[in-house]
Design an enzyme around this catalytic site. Sequence first.
Site, short mmCIF file in Angstrom:
data_model
loop_
_atom_site.label_atom_id
_atom_site.label_comp_id
_atom_site.label_asym_id
_atom_site.label_seq_id
_atom_site.Cartn_x
_atom_site.Cartn_y
_atom_site.Cartn_z
N CYS A 99 -3.90 4.66 7.53
CA CYS A 99 -4.42 4.23 8.60
C CYS A 99 -3.64 4.83 9.96
CB CYS A 99 -4.54 2.54 8.66
SG CYS A 99 -5.62 1.90 7.37
N SER B 246 -11.21 -4.50 0.02
CA SER B 246 -12.05 -3.24 0.40
C SER B 246 -12.49 -2.47 -0.61
CB SER B 246 -10.84 -2.59 1.28
OG SER B 246 -11.70 -1.54 1.97
N THR C 114 -26.94 -7.89 9.58
CA THR C 114 -27.57 -7.50 8.65
C THR C 114 -26.54 -6.74 7.46
OG1 THR C 114 -29.61 -7.27 9.90
CG2 THR C 114 -29.73 -6.37 7.61
N ASN D 172 0.92 -1.19 0.12
CA ASN D 172 0.01 -0.10 -0.04
C ASN D 172 0.86 1.16 0.01
OD1 ASN D 172 0.54 -1.17 2.57
ND2 ASN D 172 -0.37 0.73 3.47
#
Length: 391
Positions: free
Chosen positions: A330, A204, A243, A156
């Site tokens: 991050c 992602s 859900t 990354n």
Amino acid sequence: MAEARLYFDWNAGAPMKAVARARFVDLLDRPGNGSSVHAEGRAARAVLEEARRSVARLCGTEAKGVTFCSGGTEAANTVLSPDWTLFGKPYRLDRLLVSAVEHPAVARGGRFPADRTEFIPVDADGIVDLGFLDRRLAELATAGERALVSVMMANNETGVIEPVAEVARIARAHGALVHSDAVQAAGKLPIDIEALGLDVLTLSAHKIGGGQGTGAIVRGRNGFAFPPLLVGGGQESWARAGTENVAAVAAFGVAADAAVADLSAMAEVAARRDRLSATLRDIAPDAVIFGERVPRLANTLSFAAPGVAAETAVIAFDLAGVALSSGSACSSGKVTASPVLTAMGVDPALVKGGLRVSIGAETSDEEIAAFGLRARNVFAAMKKQHGTAAA
């Protein structure tokens, strides 16, 4: 009139694709839980399954191998477990081996105990040491231990592409399983989980133009599975309770289809990246570009200029209307020394100045040219203010 901002931080999060946004918005007004049996519930289920097929196509596998979750971090923490199964029977893993340049979501080891997690060193270009991996897996196999190996498909920060097919071949020879973080590779490299020999990979959505907060675990066709991280109901075939976010998952599916199409644009993207490299060399001749000797993602440029601190540079570029980063997003809010560059053995002085520029298929030639002009001004101002050798 203020100049338009330049977004050059696509590895942190790609802008949402128009087709994905349209799909997302269209579904916001539709009721229905994908686990309900009435017509609205069945319609929601159909949307989820359509997206599942799209993500499966992106990875060269079957839809039944795709489990939706909240993103790459949850996906990694789910699969990095010692308690796998093979066709429903317990298949205990004793050790986790991860490359020294992994994203923090993988580097922390997931559900493996710290004393059962080991790092695979990399060379000066950031390529995983295959010889070390072979020797260590042989030692573990001799000791009767089963291992899980986790090596990212592409880094990354530097964009360096790892030899995951060779990693998988070595792992198979010693009875080890293999996971690959494919978050950055999706849409930039062709992915075929079976051809690569991987047991599982993770994705992602927001890295390929889907929405934030959505991701996927993609399993191969070999009967291996792992316990859910989130337990409760039977959603996602009991692999992940909760859900499903139908609209976000649908947008992910549309983005996955678009990501396959984006592969044809990568040669052009690489040419733009190389123009950025040439511009930086002209502005700062002593700048170091990390990973340039090995295959890299077409969109990623990681560099440092002697005497330029990353924290200062990121702020200066931001004030100049350019969004870029100093390594993994991050760690936003705190510019720290990059573990990736440190693992590569980069001079600590340069590690402190590591910057990342990342672009996308939609980045224009005009934006590349505008970046060059603004970068020249930023480096000149920093040299004048701090007396560095940056320009």
